[in-house]
Design a protein around this motif. Structure first.
Motif, PDB file in Angstrom:
ATOM      1  N   ASP A 106     -35.516  26.931  -9.391  1.00 36.95           N
ATOM      2  CA  ASP A 106     -35.843  27.396 -10.737  1.00 36.95           C
ATOM      3  C   ASP A 106     -34.662  28.075 -11.439  1.00 36.95           C
ATOM      4  OD1 ASP A 106     -35.770  29.726  -9.284  1.00 36.95           O
ATOM      5  OD2 ASP A 106     -37.759  30.415  -9.888  1.00 36.95           O
ATOM      6  N   CYS A 107     -33.461  27.883 -10.933  1.00 35.17           N
ATOM      7  CA  CYS A 107     -32.266  28.427 -11.581  1.00 35.17           C
ATOM      8  C   CYS A 107     -31.992  27.667 -12.885  1.00 35.17           C
ATOM      9  CB  CYS A 107     -31.037  28.270 -10.690  1.00 35.17           C
ATOM     10  SG  CYS A 107     -31.066  29.255  -9.188  1.00 35.17           S
ATOM     11  N   GLU A 108     -31.334  28.365 -13.813  1.00 38.83           N
ATOM     12  CA  GLU A 108     -30.937  27.711 -15.057  1.00 38.83           C
ATOM     13  C   GLU A 108     -29.922  26.604 -14.778  1.00 38.83           C
ATOM     14  OE1 GLU A 108     -29.034  28.741 -19.442  1.00 38.83           O
ATOM     15  OE2 GLU A 108     -29.088  30.304 -17.911  1.00 38.83           O
ATOM     16  N   SER A 109     -28.989  26.868 -13.877  1.00 32.65           N
ATOM     17  CA  SER A 109     -27.918  25.917 -13.583  1.00 32.65           C
ATOM     18  C   SER A 109     -27.196  26.325 -12.307  1.00 32.65           C
ATOM     19  CB  SER A 109     -26.911  25.904 -14.736  1.00 32.65           C
ATOM     20  OG  SER A 109     -25.846  25.031 -14.455  1.00 32.65           O
ATOM     21  N   HIS A 110     -26.553  25.358 -11.684  1.00 37.62           N
ATOM     22  CA  HIS A 110     -25.648  25.647 -10.574  1.00 37.62           C
ATOM     23  C   HIS A 110     -24.222  25.251 -10.952  1.00 37.62           C
ATOM     24  CE1 HIS A 110     -28.515  26.244  -6.962  1.00 37.62           C
ATOM     25  NE2 HIS A 110     -29.011  26.766  -8.064  1.00 37.62           N
ATOM     26  N   LEU A 111     -24.005  25.047 -12.248  1.00 39.78           N
ATOM     27  CA  LEU A 111     -22.687  24.718 -12.770  1.00 39.78           C
ATOM     28  C   LEU A 111     -22.358  25.704 -13.885  1.00 39.78           C
ATOM     29  CD1 LEU A 111     -20.263  22.734 -12.693  1.00 39.78           C
ATOM     30  CD2 LEU A 111     -21.472  21.372 -14.402  1.00 39.78           C
ATOM     31  N   ALA A 112     -21.281  26.461 -13.693  1.00 37.25           N
ATOM     32  CA  ALA A 112     -20.863  27.478 -14.661  1.00 37.25           C
ATOM     33  C   ALA A 112     -19.513  27.102 -15.250  1.00 37.25           C
ATOM     34  CB  ALA A 112     -20.776  28.844 -13.986  1.00 37.25           C
ATOM     35  N   TYR A 113     -19.279  27.564 -16.470  1.00 39.78           N
ATOM     36  CA  TYR A 113     -18.030  27.312 -17.182  1.00 39.78           C
ATOM     37  C   TYR A 113     -17.382  28.634 -17.589  1.00 39.78           C
ATOM     38  CZ  TYR A 113     -14.950  26.692 -21.148  1.00 39.78           C
ATOM     39  OH  TYR A 113     -13.875  26.770 -21.989  1.00 39.78           O
ATOM     40  N   ALA A 114     -16.056  28.660 -17.554  1.00 40.79           N
ATOM     41  CA  ALA A 114     -15.271  29.756 -18.132  1.00 40.79           C
ATOM     42  C   ALA A 114     -13.932  29.176 -18.578  1.00 40.79           C
ATOM     43  CB  ALA A 114     -15.052  30.873 -17.124  1.00 40.79           C
ATOM     44  N   PRO A 115     -13.370  29.687 -19.663  1.00 40.69           N
ATOM     45  CA  PRO A 115     -12.081  29.160 -20.118  1.00 40.69           C
ATOM     46  C   PRO A 115     -10.920  29.494 -19.181  1.00 40.69           C
ATOM     47  CG  PRO A 115     -12.897  30.874 -21.615  1.00 40.69           C
ATOM     48  CD  PRO A 115     -13.952  30.641 -20.594  1.00 40.69           C
ATOM     49  N   ALA A 116     -11.038  30.596 -18.419  1.00 41.24           N
ATOM     50  CA  ALA A 116      -9.951  31.017 -17.533  1.00 41.24           C
ATOM     51  C   ALA A 116     -10.356  30.879 -16.065  1.00 41.24           C
ATOM     52  CB  ALA A 116      -9.565  32.459 -17.822  1.00 41.24           C
ATOM     53  N   ARG A 117      -9.435  30.415 -15.238  1.00 37.33           N
ATOM     54  CA  ARG A 117      -9.682  30.231 -13.810  1.00 37.33           C
ATOM     55  C   ARG A 117     -10.104  31.537 -13.144  1.00 37.33           C
ATOM     56  NH1 ARG A 117      -7.733  30.760  -8.735  1.00 37.33           N
ATOM     57  NH2 ARG A 117      -7.853  28.942  -7.356  1.00 37.33           N
ATOM     58  N   ALA A 118      -9.397  32.613 -13.464  1.00 31.75           N
ATOM     59  CA  ALA A 118      -9.612  33.884 -12.776  1.00 31.75           C
ATOM     60  C   ALA A 118     -11.060  34.352 -12.853  1.00 31.75           C
ATOM     61  CB  ALA A 118      -8.682  34.948 -13.351  1.00 31.75           C
ATOM     62  N   THR A 119     -11.716  34.082 -13.958  1.00 36.53           N
ATOM     63  CA  THR A 119     -13.099  34.533 -14.145  1.00 36.53           C
ATOM     64  C   THR A 119     -14.001  33.994 -13.040  1.00 36.53           C
ATOM     65  OG1 THR A 119     -12.754  34.580 -16.533  1.00 36.53           O
ATOM     66  CG2 THR A 119     -15.044  34.515 -15.760  1.00 36.53           C
ATOM     67  N   LEU A 120     -13.983  32.686 -12.831  1.00 46.28           N
ATOM     68  CA  LEU A 120     -14.864  32.067 -11.839  1.00 46.28           C
ATOM     69  C   LEU A 120     -14.322  32.208 -10.423  1.00 46.28           C
ATOM     70  CD1 LEU A 120     -15.896  28.843 -13.784  1.00 46.28           C
ATOM     71  CD2 LEU A 120     -17.154  30.999 -13.581  1.00 46.28           C
ATOM     72  N   ALA A 121     -13.013  32.126 -10.255  1.00 49.45           N
ATOM     73  CA  ALA A 121     -12.424  32.211  -8.910  1.00 49.45           C
ATOM     74  C   ALA A 121     -12.712  33.559  -8.269  1.00 49.45           C
ATOM     75  CB  ALA A 121     -10.923  31.953  -8.972  1.00 49.45           C
ATOM     76  N   ALA A 122     -12.603  34.629  -9.034  1.00 50.83           N
ATOM     77  CA  ALA A 122     -12.837  35.965  -8.480  1.00 50.83           C
ATOM     78  C   ALA A 122     -14.281  36.126  -8.014  1.00 50.83           C
ATOM     79  CB  ALA A 122     -12.495  37.030  -9.516  1.00 50.83           C
ATOM     80  N   VAL A 123     -15.215  35.632  -8.795  1.00 51.16           N
ATOM     81  CA  VAL A 123     -16.628  35.746  -8.423  1.00 51.16           C
ATOM     82  C   VAL A 123     -16.921  34.869  -7.214  1.00 51.16           C
ATOM     83  CG1 VAL A 123     -19.002  35.328  -9.177  1.00 51.16           C
ATOM     84  CG2 VAL A 123     -17.357  36.398 -10.730  1.00 51.16           C
ATOM     85  N   ALA A 124     -16.447  33.628  -7.227  1.00 51.30           N
ATOM     86  CA  ALA A 124     -16.692  32.725  -6.094  1.00 51.30           C
ATOM     87  C   ALA A 124     -16.119  33.308  -4.809  1.00 51.30           C
ATOM     88  CB  ALA A 124     -16.099  31.348  -6.375  1.00 51.30           C
ATOM     89  N   ARG A 125     -14.897  33.797  -4.878  1.00 53.10           N
ATOM     90  CA  ARG A 125     -14.253  34.375  -3.687  1.00 53.10           C
ATOM     91  C   ARG A 125     -15.063  35.569  -3.190  1.00 53.10           C
ATOM     92  NH1 ARG A 125      -9.919  35.895  -5.911  1.00 53.10           N
ATOM     93  NH2 ARG A 125      -8.995  33.828  -5.921  1.00 53.10           N
ATOM     94  N   ALA A 126     -15.438  36.464  -4.091  1.00 52.56           N
ATOM     95  CA  ALA A 126     -16.188  37.657  -3.689  1.00 52.56           C
ATOM     96  C   ALA A 126     -17.555  37.293  -3.115  1.00 52.56           C
ATOM     97  CB  ALA A 126     -16.351  38.585  -4.897  1.00 52.56           C
ATOM     98  N   GLU A 127     -18.239  36.379  -3.721  1.00 50.79           N
ATOM     99  CA  GLU A 127     -19.577  35.993  -3.250  1.00 50.79           C
ATOM    100  C   GLU A 127     -19.521  35.349  -1.871  1.00 50.79           C
ATOM    101  OE1 GLU A 127     -22.786  36.410  -4.457  1.00 50.79           O
ATOM    102  OE2 GLU A 127     -21.786  37.829  -5.793  1.00 50.79           O
ATOM    103  N   HIS A 128     -18.499  34.559  -1.607  1.00 54.66           N
ATOM    104  CA  HIS A 128     -18.406  33.881  -0.317  1.00 54.66           C
ATOM    105  C   HIS A 128     -17.770  34.761   0.763  1.00 54.66           C
ATOM    106  CE1 HIS A 128     -20.053  29.978  -1.364  1.00 54.66           C
ATOM    107  NE2 HIS A 128     -19.458  30.099  -2.529  1.00 54.66           N
ATOM    108  N   GLU A 129     -16.745  35.536   0.427  1.00 54.64           N
ATOM    109  CA  GLU A 129     -16.061  36.355   1.429  1.00 54.64           C
ATOM    110  C   GLU A 129     -16.924  37.509   1.920  1.00 54.64           C
ATOM    111  OE1 GLU A 129     -12.306  37.586  -0.136  1.00 54.64           O
ATOM    112  OE2 GLU A 129     -11.429  35.596   0.125  1.00 54.64           O
ATOM    113  N   THR A 130     -17.712  38.087   1.072  1.00 53.84           N
ATOM    114  CA  THR A 130     -18.511  39.230   1.488  1.00 53.84           C
ATOM    115  C   THR A 130     -19.728  38.820   2.291  1.00 53.84           C
ATOM    116  OG1 THR A 130     -19.761  39.227  -0.581  1.00 53.84           O
ATOM    117  CG2 THR A 130     -17.801  40.612  -0.496  1.00 53.84           C
ATOM    118  N   ARG A 131     -19.994  37.544   2.381  1.00 54.33           N
ATOM    119  CA  ARG A 131     -21.196  37.074   3.081  1.00 54.33           C
ATOM    120  C   ARG A 131     -20.873  36.347   4.386  1.00 54.33           C
ATOM    121  NH1 ARG A 131     -21.898  39.121  -1.485  1.00 54.33           N
ATOM    122  NH2 ARG A 131     -23.943  39.585  -2.240  1.00 54.33           N
ATOM    123  N   ARG A 132     -19.644  36.401   4.842  1.00 57.04           N
ATOM    124  CA  ARG A 132     -19.266  35.665   6.070  1.00 57.04           C
ATOM    125  C   ARG A 132     -19.827  36.297   7.288  1.00 57.04           C
ATOM    126  NH1 ARG A 132     -13.271  33.514   4.779  1.00 57.04           N
ATOM    127  NH2 ARG A 132     -13.993  31.832   3.512  1.00 57.04           N
TER     128      ARG A 132
END
Length: 138
Positions: free
Chosen positions: A112-138
């Protein structure tokens, strides 16, 4: 191959219209896209290798929404973030959507999520969140 959750970080260097199968055409802006999926069951995280083959033009079958973006000739697969053994697909996707802009209706046909595909004009915006979400859950 282990199971887990993954996020693909993709660059689309120029605006493009991409047809996402039955979901239809989306006018995409140049910038960065993050797709989050799960790989539980047969093959596990070998699904990531399949996404890489589609991105390289070595596999033409379009099964998931993200295949239409990774298979677009201008799209570049920049990075992959993985959480082995951790089923956090929706939580990671929501965090990325909060950081960027959700592309409604894409990649979330089985939840029931709105989407599993997100957009941002800058790499850093999405990369920082992806890295944090995956690294903190290892």
């Amino acid at each position: 191959m282990p199971d887990g959750t993954y996020t693909l970080l993709l660059e689309l260097p120029a605006a493009a219209t991409v047809t996402f199968g039955a979901a239809g055409d989306y006018d995409l802006e140049a910038g960065w896209y993050a797709y989050t999926g799960s790989a539980f069951g047969p093959g596990g995280l070998s699904r990531v290798a399949r996404h890489r083959r589609v991105a390289r033009g070595e596999h033409d079958v379009r099964h998931w929404h993200v295949d239409y973006l990774t298979g677009h000739s201008d799209t570049e697969l920049d990075a992959v973030y993985v959480s082995e053994g951790d089923d956090r697909e929706c939580a990671v996707a929501r965090a990325l959507n909060d950081a960027g802009d959700a592309l409604a209706g894409l990649g979330a046909s089985d939840c029931d999520c709105e989407s599993h595909l997100a957009y941002a004009p800058a790499r850093a915006t999405l990369a920082a969140v992806a890295r944090a979400e995956h690294e903190t859950r290892r």
